[in-house]
Write a protein that holds these residues in place. Structure first.
Motif, short mmCIF file in Angstrom:
data_model
loop_
_atom_site.label_atom_id
_atom_site.label_comp_id
_atom_site.label_asym_id
_atom_site.label_seq_id
_atom_site.Cartn_x
_atom_site.Cartn_y
_atom_site.Cartn_z
N VAL B 250 0.88 -1.18 0.00
CA VAL B 250 0.00 0.00 0.00
C VAL B 250 0.91 1.23 0.00
N PRO B 251 0.62 2.22 -0.84
CA PRO B 251 1.52 3.38 -0.95
C PRO B 251 1.72 4.12 0.38
N SER B 252 2.90 4.64 0.52
CA SER B 252 3.24 5.43 1.71
C SER B 252 2.28 6.60 1.89
N PHE B 253 1.84 7.17 0.76
CA PHE B 253 1.01 8.38 0.85
C PHE B 253 -0.44 8.04 1.16
N GLN B 254 -0.72 6.76 1.41
CA GLN B 254 -2.05 6.36 1.88
C GLN B 254 -2.01 5.92 3.34
N PHE B 265 3.33 -0.20 12.32
CA PHE B 265 2.44 -1.32 12.02
C PHE B 265 1.04 -0.77 11.74
N SER B 266 0.15 -1.68 11.31
CA SER B 266 -1.22 -1.30 10.97
C SER B 266 -2.18 -2.16 11.77
N HIS B 267 -3.33 -1.60 12.11
CA HIS B 267 -4.38 -2.41 12.73
C HIS B 267 -5.04 -3.36 11.74
N VAL B 268 -4.85 -3.10 10.44
CA VAL B 268 -5.57 -3.87 9.42
C VAL B 268 -4.86 -5.19 9.15
N ASP B 269 -5.63 -6.26 9.12
CA ASP B 269 -5.11 -7.56 8.66
C ASP B 269 -5.24 -7.55 7.14
N ALA B 270 -4.12 -7.38 6.46
CA ALA B 270 -4.17 -7.23 4.99
C ALA B 270 -4.59 -8.52 4.30
N ASP B 271 -4.62 -9.63 5.04
CA ASP B 271 -5.06 -10.89 4.45
C ASP B 271 -6.59 -10.97 4.44
N ALA B 272 -7.20 -10.38 5.45
CA ALA B 272 -8.67 -10.42 5.56
C ALA B 272 -9.12 -9.13 6.24
N PRO B 273 -9.10 -8.04 5.51
CA PRO B 273 -9.42 -6.74 6.14
C PRO B 273 -10.85 -6.70 6.67
N ASP B 274 -11.00 -6.22 7.89
CA ASP B 274 -12.33 -6.05 8.48
C ASP B 274 -12.79 -4.63 8.13
N LEU B 275 -13.53 -4.54 7.02
CA LEU B 275 -13.90 -3.21 6.52
C LEU B 275 -15.00 -2.56 7.35
N SER B 276 -15.67 -3.34 8.19
CA SER B 276 -16.66 -2.71 9.06
C SER B 276 -15.94 -1.92 10.16
N ARG B 277 -14.79 -2.41 10.55
CA ARG B 277 -14.01 -1.74 11.60
C ARG B 277 -13.02 -0.73 10.99
N PHE B 278 -12.53 -1.04 9.79
CA PHE B 278 -11.52 -0.18 9.15
C PHE B 278 -12.00 0.21 7.75
N PRO B 279 -13.07 0.96 7.66
CA PRO B 279 -13.70 1.21 6.34
C PRO B 279 -12.81 1.97 5.36
N TYR B 281 -9.85 1.58 4.67
CA TYR B 281 -8.90 0.69 3.97
C TYR B 281 -9.46 0.29 2.60
N ALA B 282 -10.78 0.34 2.47
CA ALA B 282 -11.38 -0.01 1.17
C ALA B 282 -10.92 0.95 0.08
N SER B 283 -10.49 2.14 0.46
CA SER B 283 -10.04 3.13 -0.53
C SER B 283 -8.54 3.01 -0.82
N ALA B 284 -7.85 2.13 -0.10
CA ALA B 284 -6.40 2.03 -0.31
C ALA B 284 -6.10 1.32 -1.63
N THR B 285 -4.97 1.70 -2.22
CA THR B 285 -4.49 1.03 -3.43
C THR B 285 -3.61 -0.14 -2.99
N VAL B 286 -4.10 -1.36 -3.18
CA VAL B 286 -3.35 -2.53 -2.75
C VAL B 286 -2.73 -3.20 -3.98
N LEU B 287 -1.42 -3.19 -4.05
CA LEU B 287 -0.71 -3.86 -5.14
C LEU B 287 -0.29 -5.23 -4.65
N GLU B 288 -0.51 -6.25 -5.47
CA GLU B 288 -0.21 -7.61 -5.02
C GLU B 288 0.64 -8.33 -6.04
N THR B 289 1.55 -9.15 -5.55
CA THR B 289 2.35 -9.98 -6.45
C THR B 289 2.82 -11.22 -5.72
N VAL B 290 3.26 -12.20 -6.47
CA VAL B 290 3.98 -13.34 -5.89
C VAL B 290 5.43 -13.22 -6.35
#
Lengths: 52, 339
Positions: B250-254, B265-279, B281-290
């Motif tokens: 997730v970008p530094s500027f977010q 650290f973040s309160h958000v579990d990036a594996d299973a974000p709880d968007l009711s508690r951390f709404p 985060y739904a606006s964050a740009t999440v880049l994913e790769t393997v």
């Protein structure tokens, strides 16, 4: 959301430095879009002294 | 309205009210959240009214307004980046150092670089081979992670010395997040592992060839290790040597969208974000790769990252670059006493 440009009624608000042919397009002010209202932060963890 | 008792809300909830009043959350929403948490409506409304009228909160509001302007600036910057490829994690091969520094290092953009480890003897590593060469060396491993959700914050309680060979047996025993050789163990500086260090050739022109052991880290663990969403305070080049890792960025500027906890650290579990508690985060740009073996991920300072090992994995990171000063660092804010 784009800023809203509000033209001055007539040309009365345009300073003399604005050329005559663009005076009718002179913009008095730019109204910036308001950010969405903040949502409440997560509730505090039990026993903590500050918000999460 | 009757003045509430000073003990109507406990200290943590009063702090929460002050925080939300200062941030400009509408009063009705604060009261509603208090009611949802089980507080009665009269007490909630009175507490919000009382906080809103307090002169200390007026000062906090002024500070929060500046904070809001900084957020607006970051959001606008994010819009520029989104329109300039910011939604894609680039994967490149053969990037010359000049382009790496211009586009990625100074551009503050992450990138997956392929081929950087070509020619490093480390590309020939196997777990069996490492066991044969270094199995008797005592290393330090972080253990007991599963039983302690806050293990990342209590690192010192989880330090466990053991022979490297015994740890490699654990690594190959099956998926687990209970043990992980993470950077803070200083293993990379051990004389007994000098041969491993020598097997890593610093990427030419990007990392100085006189890079020191303390400017590198070794991460080694079984499939299933998870590093929660956090950011580092300097640029990192994460080189995947063995096994694969899934990475989310997730970008530094977010920063204002990831609910920071304790600074890095973040309160958000990036594996299973709880968007009711951390709404937000739904606006964050999440880049994913393997990240595949042989690939390297450049993570700019301040960029948030979450990592899960998909296989038994070995990762080596560099945190010195061929720039004046060796890196660019995010400084700590002035101490405020805040958690």
């Amino acid at each position: 959301m784009k800023p809203t440009l509000r033209p001055v009624a007539g040309t009365g608000g345009a300073p003399d430095s604005i050329p005559a042919h663009v005076r009718s397009n002179y913009v008095e002010c730019i109204t910036l879009p308001a950010r969405a209202p903040r949502r409440p932060t997560p509730p505090p963890a039990p026993g903590s002294e500050a918000g999460a | 309205m009757t003045a509430p008792s000073p003990t109507a809300l406990d200290g943590s909830w009063r702090g929460w009210v002050a925080e939300n009043v200062a941030l400009g959350v509408p009063d009705g929403e604060i009261v509603s959240a208090l009611r949802d948490a089980g507080h009665d409506a009269v007490t909630a409304a009175a507490e919000v009214e009382r906080a809103s009228a307090h002169p200390y909160l007026a000062a906090a509001r002024r500070i929060a307004a500046e904070y809001g302007r900084a957020e607006a600036l970051l959001d606008a910057y994010g819009q520029l980046r989104a329109a300039d490829g910011g939604g894609v994690l680039e994967r490149r091969r053969g990037v010359a150092p000049a382009e790496f520094f211009a586009r990625y290092y100074h551009g503050h953009r992450p990138v997956v670089l392929q081929g950087l480890l070509d020619g490093s003897p480390a590309r020939e590593w196997t777990f069996g081979g490492l066991r044969h060469r270094f199995g008797d060396v005592t290393v330090e491993v972080m253990t007991g992670r599963e039983a302690d959700p806050d293990h990342a914050w209590r690192y010192d309680a989880h330090r466990t010395p053991m022979p490297f060979g015994s740890y490699l047996d654990l690594v190959e025993a099956g998926p687990s997040n209970d043990n992980y050789m993470v950077p803070r163990n200083e293993n990379w500086r051990r004389d007994g592992l000098a041969g491993m260090r020598d097997d890593i050739v610093p990427p030419a022109g990007i990392v100085p060839d006189d890079v020191l052991p303390e400017e590198m880290t070794l991460l080694l663990g079984p499939a299933g290790t998870v590093t929660p969403l956090h950011h580092d305070n300097m640029n990192i080049l994460l080189c995947q040597v063995l096994g694969r890792k899934r990475v989310r960025l997730v970008p530094s500027f977010q920063r204002h969208l990831v609910y920071p906890r304790g600074g890095t650290f973040s309160h958000v579990d990036a594996d299973a974000p709880d968007l009711s508690r951390f709404p937000d985060y739904a606006s964050a740009t999440v880049l994913e790769t393997v990240l595949e073996p042989g690939e390297a991920l450049f993570i700019p300072f301040g960029w948030w990252h979450w990592v899960r090992a998909l296989d038994p994995a070995v990762t080596v990171s560099f945190h010195r670059f061929a720039v004046p000063g060796g890196n660019t660092y995010l400084s700590e804010p002035h101490s405020t006493g805040a958690a």
